[in-house]
Design a protein around this motif. Structure first.
Motif, PDB file in Angstrom:
ATOM      1  N   UNK A 149       5.521  -2.483 -11.125  1.00  0.00           N
ATOM      2  CA  UNK A 149       5.357  -1.052 -11.400  1.00  0.00           C
ATOM      3  C   UNK A 149       6.145  -0.214 -10.398  1.00  0.00           C
ATOM      4  N   UNK A 150       6.105  -0.575  -9.115  1.00  0.00           N
ATOM      5  CA  UNK A 150       6.870   0.179  -8.116  1.00  0.00           C
ATOM      6  C   UNK A 150       8.365   0.092  -8.409  1.00  0.00           C
ATOM      7  N   UNK A 151       8.806  -1.076  -8.799  1.00  0.00           N
ATOM      8  CA  UNK A 151      10.214  -1.284  -9.152  1.00  0.00           C
ATOM      9  C   UNK A 151      10.618  -0.392 -10.316  1.00  0.00           C
ATOM     10  N   UNK A 152       9.674  -0.108 -11.206  1.00  0.00           N
ATOM     11  CA  UNK A 152       9.943   0.752 -12.360  1.00  0.00           C
ATOM     12  C   UNK A 152       9.752   2.230 -12.042  1.00  0.00           C
ATOM     13  N   UNK A 153       9.462   2.546 -10.774  1.00  0.00           N
ATOM     14  CA  UNK A 153       9.337   3.948 -10.366  1.00  0.00           C
ATOM     15  C   UNK A 153       7.973   4.549 -10.601  1.00  0.00           C
ATOM     16  N   UNK A 154       6.955   3.725 -10.839  1.00  0.00           N
ATOM     17  CA  UNK A 154       5.601   4.216 -11.085  1.00  0.00           C
ATOM     18  C   UNK A 154       4.818   4.184  -9.786  1.00  0.00           C
ATOM     19  N   UNK A 155       4.094   5.239  -9.504  1.00  0.00           N
ATOM     20  CA  UNK A 155       3.267   5.306  -8.301  1.00  0.00           C
ATOM     21  C   UNK A 155       2.105   4.322  -8.442  1.00  0.00           C
ATOM     22  N   UNK A 156       2.008   3.403  -7.488  1.00  0.00           N
ATOM     23  CA  UNK A 156       0.991   2.353  -7.575  1.00  0.00           C
ATOM     24  C   UNK A 156       0.399   2.098  -6.196  1.00  0.00           C
ATOM     25  N   UNK A 157      -0.915   1.901  -6.159  1.00  0.00           N
ATOM     26  CA  UNK A 157      -1.633   1.588  -4.930  1.00  0.00           C
ATOM     27  C   UNK A 157      -2.402   0.297  -5.129  1.00  0.00           C
ATOM     28  N   UNK A 158      -2.235  -0.633  -4.199  1.00  0.00           N
ATOM     29  CA  UNK A 158      -2.938  -1.914  -4.249  1.00  0.00           C
ATOM     30  C   UNK A 158      -3.953  -1.953  -3.116  1.00  0.00           C
ATOM     31  N   UNK A 159      -5.198  -2.286  -3.448  1.00  0.00           N
ATOM     32  CA  UNK A 159      -6.244  -2.464  -2.449  1.00  0.00           C
ATOM     33  C   UNK A 159      -6.458  -3.955  -2.207  1.00  0.00           C
ATOM     34  N   UNK A 160      -6.425  -4.364  -0.969  1.00  0.00           N
ATOM     35  CA  UNK A 160      -6.713  -5.757  -0.594  1.00  0.00           C
ATOM     36  C   UNK A 160      -7.839  -5.745   0.435  1.00  0.00           C
ATOM     37  N   UNK A 161      -8.912  -6.472   0.147  1.00  0.00           N
ATOM     38  CA  UNK A 161     -10.103  -6.362   0.996  1.00  0.00           C
ATOM     39  C   UNK A 161      -9.943  -7.036   2.355  1.00  0.00           C
ATOM     40  N   UNK A 162      -9.009  -7.972   2.485  1.00  0.00           N
ATOM     41  CA  UNK A 162      -8.803  -8.646   3.762  1.00  0.00           C
ATOM     42  C   UNK A 162      -7.728  -7.938   4.579  1.00  0.00           C
ATOM     43  N   UNK A 163      -7.654  -8.306   5.852  1.00  0.00           N
ATOM     44  CA  UNK A 163      -6.663  -7.702   6.733  1.00  0.00           C
ATOM     45  C   UNK A 163      -5.312  -8.377   6.680  1.00  0.00           C
ATOM     46  N   UNK A 164      -5.250  -9.570   6.090  1.00  0.00           N
ATOM     47  CA  UNK A 164      -3.993 -10.287   5.904  1.00  0.00           C
ATOM     48  C   UNK A 164      -4.185 -11.257   4.753  1.00  0.00           C
ATOM     49  N   UNK A 165      -3.154 -12.054   4.480  1.00  0.00           N
ATOM     50  CA  UNK A 165      -3.233 -13.019   3.377  1.00  0.00           C
ATOM     51  C   UNK A 165      -3.459 -14.454   3.873  1.00  0.00           C
ATOM     52  N   UNK A 166      -3.792 -14.593   5.144  1.00  0.00           N
ATOM     53  CA  UNK A 166      -3.893 -15.917   5.751  1.00  0.00           C
ATOM     54  C   UNK A 166      -5.250 -16.559   5.457  1.00  0.00           C
ATOM     55  N   UNK A 167      -5.398 -17.044   4.234  1.00  0.00           N
ATOM     56  CA  UNK A 167      -6.612 -17.762   3.860  1.00  0.00           C
ATOM     57  C   UNK A 167      -6.215 -19.120   3.291  1.00  0.00           C
TER      58      UNK A 167
END
Length: 416
Positions: A26-44
């Motif tokens: 979506x960002x690549x297509x110029x659409x405003x997008x917000x992603x919420x991730x509950x953790x502080x990093x992806x190291x799981x």
């Protein structure tokens, strides 16, 4: 309680593979997008790490193939089945036509970092870490955004024209929306753990099956990642029997690892509560569920990540225009469900068939008919090609159709 309110065109709850890839598209297509991730990093750890040909093709379409190739990964061109009677190839990915006749094993955090770093090069992308979606905002029967909690426990609101629930098989948002699912019974749960890998060990990944026991054994270069199956809901009995009993069972199933099962600590074992379900409807006005939030998959075939990414690609393809107009209708959301439901049903049917015919009898202590036939036939026939196609691409691989409409910032430096 302090509340701050933000707005965005598309809000994605969940920074896993489905949410991250949809955010990038979506960002690549110029659409405003917000992603919420509950953790502080992806190291799981102990998350699905298999990137299949369908996803590798999509990365090529996004111009990320070379960058992915630079990530530390292993390529698996076949999957073997080892029984008490011998060994045979049950999935020959090398027979696939296309540029990627293999599965790439890559730590999921490396994959997600690559995707979100690429998305961050577009000015319309925003990623909020330590941001856990806790509920939905509504106006009448329409979802208008989410409430989320930050790392300090402060509550916030963010309003969106479209909210996408990509928050996994235990999705808070799909539950808050009251969406009902159809659940299928499963015969097993999966205990994940590691064992050291030594020089001279075999190189590939394989399934090991014996009467009453089964494990997937995956070469992760410096260690073996083991998925040890236990009867559904009975892992507590395994724990109660004690670590020595568990070590003996693993050594008997995998004799070449008998000299290192002493490193197993039950505290390090991670148990996956296996579920297979599918929403009866994937949406409410203003809300769409994708990935595991729409359909929890069995670990059979390791296709969950890739099916979720296919959902994300189809969502971007179908909703690009409506999102740019801020005019996503119920018909648009239903179109995503209509496109992605058939492949989901087919893949789940494939998984459930294997569970009923093979895994359930093994969990009961029997040698199932399919294993007896494979032992007799020594794997002869079209099975390795058929399973390679199903695992590698599935019944409806998606291709990136959304255009790149915005200017990229410079590519980030490769991490050390």
């Amino acid at each position: 309680m302090t509340e701050a309110t933000m707005t965005t065109t598309c809000l994605i709850a969940g920074g896993g593979p489905a949410g991250a890839v949809l955010g990038l598209l979506l960002a690549r297509a110029g659409i405003e997008v917000t992603v919420l991730e509950k953790h502080g990093d992806f190291l799981r750890d102990f998350r699905g790490d298999t990137i299949h040909p369908s996803t590798l093709d999509a990365l090529d379409e996004l111009g990320l193939g070379d960058r992915f190739e630079r990530l530390d990964h292993r390529k698996l061109a076949k999957l073997s089945l080892v029984t008490d009677e011998g060994e045979m190839t049950i999935s020959a990915l090398s027979t696939l036509r296309g540029p990627h006749p293999y599965i790439a094993m890559v730590p999921q955090w490396d994959f997600l970092n690559m995707i979100t770093e690429e998305a961050a090069r577009y000015p319309t992308f925003r990623l909020l870490m330590n941001a856990e979606a806790t509920g939905l905002l509504r106006e009448g029967d329409r979802v208008t955004g989410v409430r989320y909690r930050d790392a300090d426990g402060a509550e916030h609101r963010i309003r969106a024209h479209l909210t996408v629930a990509a928050d996994g098989r235990h999705s808070i948002l799909r539950r808050a929306a009251g969406l009902r699912s159809r659940e299928s019974g499963v015969p097993m749960d999966v205990a994940w753990f590691r064992l050291p890998r030594h020089a001279g060990d075999r190189e590939d990944a394989f399934l090991r099956v014996s009467r009453g026991r089964m494990a997937a054994v995956i070469n992760r270069t410096t260690y073996w990642q083991i998925a040890y199956l236990v009867p559904k809901g009975r892992y507590a009995e395994v724990e109660a029997a004690g670590v020595e009993s568990f070590r003996r069972s693993v050594a008997e199933l995998l004799p070449f690892l008998a000299d290192r099962v002493g490193t197993i600590d039950m505290a390090d074992v991670r148990v996956l509560d296996v579920r297979v379900d599918r929403l009866l409807r994937w949406w409410r006005p203003g809300l769409l569920c994708i990935g595991d939030a729409a359909h929890a998959m069995s670990p059979v075939g390791g296709v969950g990540i890739n099916l979720a990414i296919q959902d994300a690609i189809a969502t971007a393809n179908l909703l690009d225009g409506p999102l740019r107009r801020a005019a996503v209708t119920e018909r648009d959301l239903a179109a995503v469900e209509r496109r992605r439901t058939p492949p989901t049903r087919i893949v789940q049917g494939f998984q459930l068939g294997i569970q009923r015919a093979a895994i359930a009898p093994i969990m009961r202590g029997a040698v199932p008919l399919p294993i007896r036939l494979l032992n007799r036939l020594r794997g002869v026939g079209p099975l390795p090609r058929v399973t390679a196609r199903m695992v590698g691409y599935g019944p409806r691989p998606e291709h990136v159709r959304t255009p790149q409409r915005t200017t990229l910032a410079p590519e980030p430096l490769t991490r050390a």
